[in-house]
Write a protein that holds these residues in place. Structure first.
Motif, PDB file in Angstrom:
ATOM      1  N   LEU A  54      -9.433  -4.745   5.272  1.00  0.00           N
ATOM      2  CA  LEU A  54      -9.200  -3.632   6.187  1.00  0.00           C
ATOM      3  C   LEU A  54      -7.882  -3.798   6.932  1.00  0.00           C
ATOM      4  N   LEU A  55      -7.574  -5.027   7.353  1.00  0.00           N
ATOM      5  CA  LEU A  55      -6.305  -5.277   8.041  1.00  0.00           C
ATOM      6  C   LEU A  55      -5.117  -5.044   7.110  1.00  0.00           C
ATOM      7  N   VAL A  56      -5.242  -5.505   5.861  1.00  0.00           N
ATOM      8  CA  VAL A  56      -4.161  -5.297   4.890  1.00  0.00           C
ATOM      9  C   VAL A  56      -3.994  -3.806   4.592  1.00  0.00           C
ATOM     10  N   THR A  57      -5.114  -3.079   4.552  1.00  0.00           N
ATOM     11  CA  THR A  57      -5.050  -1.633   4.311  1.00  0.00           C
ATOM     12  C   THR A  57      -4.270  -0.933   5.417  1.00  0.00           C
ATOM     13  N   ILE A  58      -4.567  -1.287   6.660  1.00  0.00           N
ATOM     14  CA  ILE A  58      -3.849  -0.686   7.789  1.00  0.00           C
ATOM     15  C   ILE A  58      -2.366  -1.044   7.732  1.00  0.00           C
ATOM     16  N   GLY A  59      -2.071  -2.311   7.381  1.00  0.00           N
ATOM     17  CA  GLY A  59      -0.680  -2.732   7.278  1.00  0.00           C
ATOM     18  C   GLY A  59       0.075  -1.990   6.191  1.00  0.00           C
ATOM     19  N   ALA A  60      -0.568  -1.780   5.033  1.00  0.00           N
ATOM     20  CA  ALA A  60       0.089  -1.055   3.940  1.00  0.00           C
ATOM     21  C   ALA A  60       0.333   0.400   4.310  1.00  0.00           C
ATOM     22  N   ALA A  63       3.209   0.472   6.712  1.00  0.00           N
ATOM     23  CA  ALA A  63       4.458   0.183   6.004  1.00  0.00           C
ATOM     24  C   ALA A  63       4.940   1.394   5.220  1.00  0.00           C
ATOM     25  N   ALA A  64       3.987   2.162   4.660  1.00  0.00           N
ATOM     26  CA  ALA A  64       4.366   3.369   3.923  1.00  0.00           C
ATOM     27  C   ALA A  64       5.058   4.376   4.830  1.00  0.00           C
ATOM     28  N   ALA A  65       4.617   4.441   6.087  1.00  0.00           N
ATOM     29  CA  ALA A  65       5.261   5.351   7.036  1.00  0.00           C
ATOM     30  C   ALA A  65       6.558   4.767   7.576  1.00  0.00           C
ATOM     31  N   ALA A  66       6.602   3.427   7.726  1.00  0.00           N
ATOM     32  CA  ALA A  66       7.792   2.791   8.295  1.00  0.00           C
ATOM     33  C   ALA A  66       8.974   2.806   7.336  1.00  0.00           C
ATOM     34  N   VAL A  67       8.704   2.980   6.040  1.00  0.00           N
ATOM     35  CA  VAL A  67       9.795   3.022   5.062  1.00  0.00           C
ATOM     36  C   VAL A  67      10.785   4.126   5.402  1.00  0.00           C
ATOM     37  N   TRP A  68      10.280   5.238   5.902  1.00  0.00           N
ATOM     38  CA  TRP A  68      11.150   6.379   6.190  1.00  0.00           C
ATOM     39  C   TRP A  68      11.979   6.172   7.453  1.00  0.00           C
ATOM     40  N   LEU A  69      11.686   5.107   8.206  1.00  0.00           N
ATOM     41  CA  LEU A  69      12.470   4.809   9.402  1.00  0.00           C
ATOM     42  C   LEU A  69      13.634   3.876   9.112  1.00  0.00           C
ATOM     43  N   LEU A  70      13.646   3.281   7.907  1.00  0.00           N
ATOM     44  CA  LEU A  70      14.733   2.377   7.548  1.00  0.00           C
ATOM     45  C   LEU A  70      15.998   3.171   7.249  1.00  0.00           C
ATOM     46  N   PRO A  71      17.170   2.593   7.524  1.00  0.00           N
ATOM     47  CA  PRO A  71      18.430   3.295   7.210  1.00  0.00           C
ATOM     48  C   PRO A  71      18.632   3.410   5.710  1.00  0.00           C
ATOM     49  N   ILE A  86       8.637   3.847  -2.934  1.00  0.00           N
ATOM     50  CA  ILE A  86       8.029   2.738  -2.197  1.00  0.00           C
ATOM     51  C   ILE A  86       6.879   3.233  -1.331  1.00  0.00           C
ATOM     52  N   SER A  87       7.091   4.352  -0.661  1.00  0.00           N
ATOM     53  CA  SER A  87       6.045   4.900   0.197  1.00  0.00           C
ATOM     54  C   SER A  87       4.824   5.310  -0.623  1.00  0.00           C
ATOM     55  N   PHE A  88       5.071   5.927  -1.785  1.00  0.00           N
ATOM     56  CA  PHE A  88       3.961   6.355  -2.640  1.00  0.00           C
ATOM     57  C   PHE A  88       3.185   5.145  -3.160  1.00  0.00           C
ATOM     58  N   GLY A  89       3.910   4.089  -3.533  1.00  0.00           N
ATOM     59  CA  GLY A  89       3.243   2.880  -4.010  1.00  0.00           C
ATOM     60  C   GLY A  89       2.392   2.228  -2.934  1.00  0.00           C
ATOM     61  N   LEU A  90       2.906   2.198  -1.699  1.00  0.00           N
ATOM     62  CA  LEU A  90       2.132   1.619  -0.603  1.00  0.00           C
ATOM     63  C   LEU A  90       0.905   2.462  -0.268  1.00  0.00           C
ATOM     64  N   ILE A  92      -0.806   4.260  -2.455  1.00  0.00           N
ATOM     65  CA  ILE A  92      -1.790   3.983  -3.507  1.00  0.00           C
ATOM     66  C   ILE A  92      -2.483   2.648  -3.245  1.00  0.00           C
ATOM     67  N   LEU A  93      -1.691   1.644  -2.843  1.00  0.00           N
ATOM     68  CA  LEU A  93      -2.266   0.336  -2.539  1.00  0.00           C
ATOM     69  C   LEU A  93      -3.250   0.418  -1.377  1.00  0.00           C
ATOM     70  N   SER A  94      -2.872   1.136  -0.323  1.00  0.00           N
ATOM     71  CA  SER A  94      -3.769   1.260   0.827  1.00  0.00           C
ATOM     72  C   SER A  94      -5.033   2.028   0.462  1.00  0.00           C
TER      73      SER A  94
END
Length: 207
Positions: A54-60, A63-71, A86-90, A92-94
């Motif tokens: 569950l913790l890894v799911t929340i982290g993934a 991370a999928a949302a945080a990808v769009w904040l990177l430059p 990358i966001s789509f892959g994360l 699916i993983l979550s």
């Protein structure tokens, strides 16, 4: 097969939590028979794995949302395409991890008298039953009440199959488990030595 708590069999559990209403077996009537749930929540590796997942799911998901904040300079080629992949892959993983984390670790035993089956199931993410094992009622050799070693006033109903495999079916106070034992024995075509028998009247009381 259902792993039995350490107070009944193998010392493979990490701990237990006993709710205050741990007295009567939890039996839910169904149109096809009945379903027995456990009062005792056993904290084992399956519960810990579910928590970690569950913790890894929340982290993934984060991370999928945080990808769009990177430059955009952090990605090679088309930045938008890289971020989307990358966001789509994360995501699916979550989603896959959420499916595992959402599955219950409480094993329930279903006694299906229509199909003549004894099933061990867990509840899935949507509440549907996931069948773990399936046995015919005619493969049951005995049904017994087994007291706990640490707390003799508490116990479990154990079903022993023809191949010597054992299934725990319900828990609670020992004195409250005999009715469940007798009912399950009758459904499996067994006769218990300690079960109540119907009175047979003779003489002037005979109707």
């Amino acid at each position: 097969m259902t792993a039995l708590p350490d107070t009944f069999a193998r010392p493979s559990r990490l701990g237990t939590a006993t709710p205050p209403d741990f007295h009567y077996p939890r039996v839910s009537e169904r149109f096809w028979g009945y379903e027995v749930s456990f009062n005792e929540q056993v904290v084992d590796l399956a519960v810990l794995a579910r928590g970690v997942t569950l913790l890894v799911t929340i982290g993934a998901f984060l991370a999928a949302a945080a990808v769009w904040l990177l430059p955009d300079g952090a990605f090679t080629g088309a930045a938008a395409v890289s971020k989307a992949l990358i966001s789509f892959g994360l995501l699916i993983l979550s989603g896959c991890l959420a499916h595992f984390a959402g599955r219950s670790t409480r094993v329930q035993v279903q006694v299906d008298k229509n199909a003549g089956e004894l099933r061990e199931v867990v509840k899935g993410l949507t509440g549907a039953s996931i069948v773990l094992t399936r046995h015919g009622l005619d493969t049951v050799r005995s049904v017994t009440v087994v007291p706990s070693i640490m707390h003799p006033s508490l116990g479990q109903v154990h079903v022993t199959l023809q191949d010597d495999a054992r299934i725990a079916v319900g828990d609670g106070a020992v004195t409250a488990l005999y009715s469940l034992r007798d009912r399950l024995s009758a459904d499996c075509g067994l006769e218990q030595a300690g079960s109540a028998r119907e009175a047979v009247w003779s003489g002037p009381l005979q109707g």
